[in-house]
Motif scaffolding. Structure first.
Motif, short mmCIF file in Angstrom:
data_model
loop_
_atom_site.label_atom_id
_atom_site.label_comp_id
_atom_site.label_asym_id
_atom_site.label_seq_id
_atom_site.Cartn_x
_atom_site.Cartn_y
_atom_site.Cartn_z
N LEU A 75 24.73 -3.04 24.90
CA LEU A 75 25.72 -2.26 24.16
C LEU A 75 26.14 -1.03 24.96
O LEU A 75 27.32 -0.69 25.01
N ALA A 76 25.19 -0.41 25.63
CA ALA A 76 25.52 0.75 26.47
C ALA A 76 26.38 0.30 27.64
O ALA A 76 27.43 0.89 27.93
N LEU A 77 25.99 -0.78 28.29
CA LEU A 77 26.75 -1.28 29.44
C LEU A 77 28.17 -1.65 29.03
O LEU A 77 29.14 -1.47 29.76
N GLY A 129 10.81 -18.78 32.15
CA GLY A 129 11.88 -18.00 31.52
C GLY A 129 11.34 -16.68 31.02
O GLY A 129 10.16 -16.57 30.68
N ILE A 130 12.20 -15.66 31.01
CA ILE A 130 11.75 -14.33 30.52
C ILE A 130 12.95 -13.57 29.96
O ILE A 130 14.10 -13.88 30.31
N ASP A 131 12.66 -12.61 29.09
CA ASP A 131 13.75 -11.80 28.50
C ASP A 131 14.07 -10.60 29.38
O ASP A 131 13.73 -9.48 29.05
N ALA A 132 14.70 -10.84 30.50
CA ALA A 132 15.18 -9.73 31.33
C ALA A 132 16.61 -9.48 30.87
O ALA A 132 17.55 -10.09 31.37
N ILE A 133 16.74 -8.60 29.83
CA ILE A 133 18.08 -8.53 29.23
C ILE A 133 18.80 -7.22 29.53
O ILE A 133 19.98 -7.07 29.27
N HIS A 134 18.09 -6.23 30.05
CA HIS A 134 18.77 -5.07 30.66
C HIS A 134 17.92 -4.62 31.83
O HIS A 134 17.36 -3.53 31.86
N TRP A 157 22.37 -4.85 11.16
CA TRP A 157 21.56 -5.83 11.90
C TRP A 157 20.73 -5.10 12.94
O TRP A 157 21.22 -4.18 13.63
N GLY A 158 19.48 -5.53 13.13
CA GLY A 158 18.57 -4.83 14.03
C GLY A 158 18.90 -5.01 15.50
O GLY A 158 18.45 -4.22 16.33
N ARG A 159 19.70 -6.06 15.84
CA ARG A 159 19.81 -6.40 17.26
C ARG A 159 21.18 -6.04 17.86
O ARG A 159 21.61 -6.63 18.84
N VAL A 160 21.86 -5.07 17.29
CA VAL A 160 23.18 -4.64 17.77
C VAL A 160 23.10 -4.20 19.22
O VAL A 160 23.98 -4.46 20.02
N ASP A 161 21.97 -3.55 19.60
CA ASP A 161 21.83 -3.03 20.98
C ASP A 161 21.89 -4.14 22.02
O ASP A 161 22.23 -3.91 23.18
N GLU A 162 21.52 -5.36 21.59
CA GLU A 162 21.47 -6.47 22.55
C GLU A 162 22.86 -7.08 22.78
O GLU A 162 23.01 -7.92 23.66
#
Ligand code: GLC
Length: 709
Positions: free
Chosen positions: A92-94, A72-77, A135-140
């Motif tokens: 968030l951009a998408l 598993g890996i964090d391929a999140i964008h 919150w720090g993770r809004v971009d996610e």
């Protein structure tokens, strides 16, 4: 398949079953220890790529029963932890694109690149809601709305998983972080969320329901707690809601070291033995990084303190997914050799970056034309690290954070320079100041340089020192000397465009007085190119905000779908409304809405949309509703449907939305999901702002016969 799994489980020793539940952090053990775990039959590893992953898989398939491991890996964008991969805009951009097909395409490209690295699984999409922007993770996230997040999340999941999990370019998706993780009090990451279970079902479960309906193979339990019960051991959330009500069939993985956190952070367990028992019994199938779980759970079963059936159930969930992936036949994902960073993928990233740009204000200065000399000033004009945002190979602590990308990325400055060359416009550049104050801040020099130009493009924002996990902020104003720099530039009276390159909304009431305001959330490799194409009119912006922009942090939370009942209706020192609202976004053309018709019988809504401008453009038609009287309080308005439409100049098209009774549902005091009969208002238009919406009232009666108001 069931029979094969039962036979396998019957052959597995208790040790092998316990090992199957363990996900080993490759970056926290030595290579030898990792190989030992592979031989012991560990279920999964995370944060390992390429050849090192292949070596572990080779060891795993040689173990006694040869059960392959999942990587598993964090391929999140995009497959961002590989420095040759295609880096997309952040979620968030998408989300600004409101474009389901694009989200599926992003998922598919990412899956192809992750699989080509021999990996099986991405810890994505994030389905948390960004309602408190400190919150720090809004971009996610996909922003503040549950319906939008659910639709976009389901689209990405389809892209990751495709129609067949055993396909060489399909990978497992992971709906995270279950559930309500972004709602921590004070937006203090991983703290208690104080959400009632009714509200959990009324709002936060919506995206997860759509993810489960989309066949999402895995779910990740969040840090934090719901009303004092850590999510990791909330049987109500994990069993009743996720398994029974949503019917989730895949397997659950905890977030990083959640099991140990029950002892060391949340103090609800005396020791690891108790934490392991409670985590297993609550329904966590795979345990991320708490490798001590292995010994603990074996001892618990041996001492008769934990039923072996609990372990068997967890292993069954994991093996079912592994079999559905065809992992036993094909332990290593093949992907599409040569596809990582290929031209076709880069084109998709470019299109995603373009659709992510949001134009919020324009007094006519844009698109820029016949400019002789433009001053590009600001800390994020030429900072690829700020532009990429979180979870890429040189911002993530486990990978090559020192590596500077060699890939064809384009910053704002580079993008502007390329177009200016063709436009015979001169470009001057100075950083002016840092995102955080730096010794060599140069506000005076920046003003001096601006005075020689006829246009200023000011590019402020934030960077990974100010967002991400462990990086919540109490004050969302522009940091460092950025506001001082803005005010000094504004004072010159030179036409000024502010282009905010940021992970999330910041409090920019003064900067919003610029002649134009463009928002570029972390845009990935081509964020700068896309922003420049909008500034010069090469691309007609079509982004719409998935999240509100507050005037001030003190307004937070300030999401659009709030409940009524505010005594007085506003702050004495600030308006009630945000600076910019959910769904807002301008374009270089104009759209008109006419003739809303809605039949309460067929629940079909239709509206005529016209592109009244002189160039082709895209509009996101948004449909909201209000339940006028309800047994529990319901939002002043709530998104129910949306559609992105591209029209040629002068073109009119009827846009139809087939709604369903359950779309108008609420969760009542008894926690039942019901559509209550009575009066409703339907609103259709350009944004969540009342002045942008056309509305019509109607009745939903108990029976099928309904009459328009
Ligand atoms: C992190 C994050 C989670 C991520 C996991 C693995 O702490 O909370 O989103 O997927 O650990 O990296």
């Amino acid at each position: 398949m069931e029979q094969r799994i039962e036979e396998l489980i019957a052959h597995m020793t208790l040790e092998e079953k316990a090992a199957q539940m363990v996900q080993v952090p490759y970056n926290q053990v030595t290579r030898e220890e990792a190989l030992e775990w592979a031989k012991k039959g560990a279920g999964s590893f995370l944060h390992v790529l390429g050849d090192e992953a292949r070596e572990l898989q080779a060891a795993a398939v040689k173990s006694r029963l040869g059960v392959p491991v999942l990587f598993g890996i964090d391929a999140i964008h995009g497959h961002g932890l590989n420095d040759h991969a295609t880096i997309f805009p952040s979620q968030l951009a998408l989300a600004c694109s409101w474009d389901l097909e694009l989200c599926t395409e992003m998922g598919h490209v990412t899956a192809r690149e992750v699989a080509t690295d021999g990996l099986h699984w991405t810890f994505s999409p994030v389905l948390c809601l960004a309602r408190d922007l400190r919150w720090g993770r809004v971009d996610e996230t996909f922003g503040e709305d549950a319906v939008l997040s659910g639709e976009l999340g389901a689209a990405v999941i389809k892209g990751y998983q495709g129609d067949d999990l055993s396909a060489p370019d399909s990978i497992l998706a992971c709906a995270k972080h279950y559930i309500g993780y972004g709602e921590a009090v004070g937006a203090r990451d991983a703290c208690d969320t104080e959400i009632t279970f009714r509200k959990l079902k009324d709002i936060f479960v919506i995206p997860f329901r759509k993810a489960v309906e989309a066949g999402c193979a895995t779910v990740m339990t969040a840090y934090g707690s719901v009303d004092g019960t850590p999510f990791t051991i909330s049987r109500k959330a994990m069993k009743e809601l996720l398994r029974e009500e949503l019917g989730f069939q895949g397997f659950v993985v905890t977030d990083w070291d959640n099991v140990a956190s029950l002892v060391t952070k949340q103090y609800v367990c005396e020791n690891l033995a108790e934490a392991s028992k409670k985590s297993a019994e609550a329904g966590n199938d795979m345990i991320m990084t708490t490798t001590a779980f292995f010994e603990e759970v074996i001892r618990l079963v041996r001492d008769g303190k934990l039923k072996e059936k609990v372990i068997d159930d967890a292993v069954r969930h994991i093996l079912t997914v592994k079999l559905r992936m065809g992992l036993f036949e094909q332990p290593e994902k093949k992907g599409i050799p040569g596809c990582i960073g290929c031209e076709e993928h880069l084109e998709t990233a470019k299109e995603a970056a373009r659709e992510s740009i949001v134009l919020l204000k324009n007094n006519g200065i844009l698109p820029l034309r016949n400019r002789k000399r433009i001053a590009v000033i600001g800390p994020n004009a030429d900072d690829i690290k700020a532009q990429y945002g979180d979870w890429t190979y040189f911002t993530h602590p486990n990978f090559h954070e020192k590596k500077i990308p060699v890939r064809p990325y384009v910053t704002v400055l580079e993008g502007i320079r390329r177009i200016a060359e063709v436009e015979d416009t001169e470009i001057s550049y100075i950083k002016g100041c840092g995102v955080l104050s730096e010794r060599d801040d140069a506000v005076e020099q920046a003003v001096a340089l601006a005075k020689e130009c006829d246009t200023i493009v000011f590019v402020p924002g934030d960077n990974v020192a100010l967002h991400g996990e462990f990086h919540d902020r109490a004050n969302l104003e522009l940091s460092g000397k950025q506001e001082e720099l803005y005010l000094a530039l504004r004072k010159t009276g030179i036409p000024l465009v502010t282009l905010l390159v940021t992970s999330k909304p910041l409090c920019i009431p003064k900067e919003a007085e610029s002649d134009a305001l463009v928002i570029a959330f972390n845009g990935g490799m081509f964020g700068g190119q896309a922003a420049a194409e909008v500034l010069f009119g090469r691309y007609n912006p079509c982004g719409r905000l998935p999240v509100s922009f507050p005037y001030h942090s003190g307004q937070l939370p300030v999401y659009y779908n709030c409940l009524p009942g505010w005594h007085g209706g506003k702050y004495v020192d600030f308006p009630a409304e945000p600076l910019f609202s959910f769904g807002e976004g301008l374009s270089y053309t104009k759209f008109h809405y006419e003739n809303l018709r809605f039949s309460a019988d067929s629940l079909l809504a239709e509206i005529d949309l016209t592109n009244a401008g002189d160039r082709t453009g895209s509009e996101v038609v948004q449909v909201y509703f209000r339940d006028v009287v309800s047994s529990v309080m319901t939002p002043v308005k709530k998104l129910i449907a949306f559609r992105r439409v591209t029209l040629a100049p002068g073109e009119t098209r009827t846009i139809g939305f087939q709604l369903r009774r359950e779309d108008f549902a609420l969760v009542d005091e008894q926690e039942r999901t019901v559509t209550e009969p009575g009066e409703f208002i339907l609103m259709v238009g350009h944004s969540s702002k009342t002045e942008d919406l056309i509305q019509t009232g109607f009745y939903l009666n108990d029976q099928s016969d309904k009459s328009d108001l």
